[in-house]
Write an enzyme that holds these catalytic residues in place. Structure first.
Site, mmCIF file in Angstrom:
data_model
loop_
_atom_site.group_PDB
_atom_site.id
_atom_site.type_symbol
_atom_site.label_atom_id
_atom_site.label_comp_id
_atom_site.label_asym_id
_atom_site.label_seq_id
_atom_site.Cartn_x
_atom_site.Cartn_y
_atom_site.Cartn_z
ATOM 1 C CG ASP A 122 -0.398 -0.404 2.472
ATOM 2 O OD1 ASP A 122 1.124 -0.709 2.519
ATOM 3 O OD2 ASP A 122 -0.830 -0.081 3.476
ATOM 4 C CG ASP A 162 6.697 6.017 6.632
ATOM 5 O OD1 ASP A 162 7.565 6.834 6.016
ATOM 6 O OD2 ASP A 162 6.187 6.120 7.414
HETATM 7 P P1 IMP Z 1 7.739 1.304 6.363
HETATM 8 O O1 IMP Z 1 7.977 -0.079 6.752
HETATM 9 O O2 IMP Z 1 8.042 2.466 7.324
HETATM 10 O O3 IMP Z 1 7.945 1.330 4.765
HETATM 11 O O4 IMP Z 1 6.245 1.484 6.425
HETATM 12 C C1 IMP Z 1 5.468 0.541 5.864
HETATM 13 C C2 IMP Z 1 4.143 0.380 6.428
HETATM 14 O O5 IMP Z 1 3.618 1.310 7.410
HETATM 15 C C3 IMP Z 1 2.829 0.413 5.416
HETATM 16 O O6 IMP Z 1 2.714 -0.928 4.842
HETATM 17 C C4 IMP Z 1 1.606 0.894 6.140
HETATM 18 O O7 IMP Z 1 1.070 -0.265 6.987
HETATM 19 C C5 IMP Z 1 2.229 1.413 7.395
HETATM 20 N N1 IMP Z 1 2.187 3.027 7.081
HETATM 21 C C6 IMP Z 1 3.219 3.799 6.597
HETATM 22 N N2 IMP Z 1 2.886 5.265 6.497
HETATM 23 C C7 IMP Z 1 1.637 5.270 6.508
HETATM 24 C C8 IMP Z 1 0.367 6.383 6.715
HETATM 25 O O8 IMP Z 1 0.756 7.379 6.513
HETATM 26 N N3 IMP Z 1 -0.616 5.820 7.074
HETATM 27 C C9 IMP Z 1 -1.051 4.478 7.561
HETATM 28 N N4 IMP Z 1 -0.202 3.602 7.556
HETATM 29 C C10 IMP Z 1 1.284 3.718 7.140
#
Ligand code: IMP
Length: 194
Positions: A109, A112
């Site tokens: 989805d 981040d």
């Molecule tokens: P990462 O591991 O930091 O790249 O984050 C990935 C996961 O964090 C995504 O698959 C989402 O489930 C959650 N996530 C990251 N940013 C957001 C946001 O702005 N809103 C809601 N969920 C987020």
């Protein structure tokens, strides 16, 4: 069919407004589907969705894919109920498919920091697929801390908390048909990127 897509929405006591409309999402997802049709003709890719957030995007994306393809799911958690990542990833569900020698497309989805993507990349590579590519609906342009090559990006967005279209805030808001951002967090009206 009528979709839940208000102009503004309150979630866990905070006010959100539209960042990406249903039409913008639909148009871009259709383009990505076409690219995958071209790139994977005769490859029978297996799409692996990352739960929970990717379930709506994956469902819509798959309906734009007209070549033979399969689907499976990982389930991870990293955000807990907060608006910032906990910095820890936990695997809650493994895939069932044997992906050795297969062409894998991992469907996220949102990327981040890239922590979750990095975590999955390590598990997937151990299973010796023929190829692995990433598709993410959203990518926070300045948040990446862990390297991950993403072939298909729906939209680059500012590093702000977003909601809707599968993405939650403390488990709420996944049912919204558009992507929303905290009201007042966008620098200026119209400054969204695509
Ligand atoms: P990462 O591991 O930091 O790249 O984050 C990935 C996961 O964090 C995504 O698959 C989402 O489930 C959650 N996530 C990251 N940013 C957001 C946001 O702005 N809103 C809601 N969920 C987020």
């Amino acid at each position: 069919m009528s979709f839940y897509k208000p102009e503004t929405v309150e979630c866990n006591g905070e006010q959100f407004k539209v960042l990406l409309s249903q039409q913008e999402l639909e148009n871009r997802i259709s383009e990505i589907g076409e690219e995958i049709n071209r790139d994977y003709a005769d490859k029978r890719p297996i799409l692996i969705g990352v739960l929970n957030g990717a379930f709506i995007f994956l469902a819509d994306l798959m309906r734009h894919i007209s070549i033979p393809c399969e689907v499976d799911f990982y389930k991870l958690s990293s955000y807990g109920d907060e608006k910032v990542s906990s910095g820890k990833v936990q695997q809650r569900k493994d895939i069932d498919a044997n992906i050795t020698g297969r062409h894998v497309i991992i469907v996220e989805d949102i990327v981040d920091t890239g922590l979750s993507a990095n975590y999955i990349m390590n598990i997937v590579n151990r299973k010796k697929p023929a190829s692995v590519e990433w598709v993410t609906l959203l990518k926070k342009s300045e948040a990446l801390k862990y390297h991950v090559d993403i072939k298909y990006v729906g939209f680059e967005i500012p590093t702000l908390f977003v909601l809707g279209y599968g993405l939650d805030y403390a488990q709420e808001g996944r049912n919204l048909a558009q992507i929303y951002v905290l009201d007042g967090e966008l620098p200026e009206e119209g400054e969204k990127t695509d």
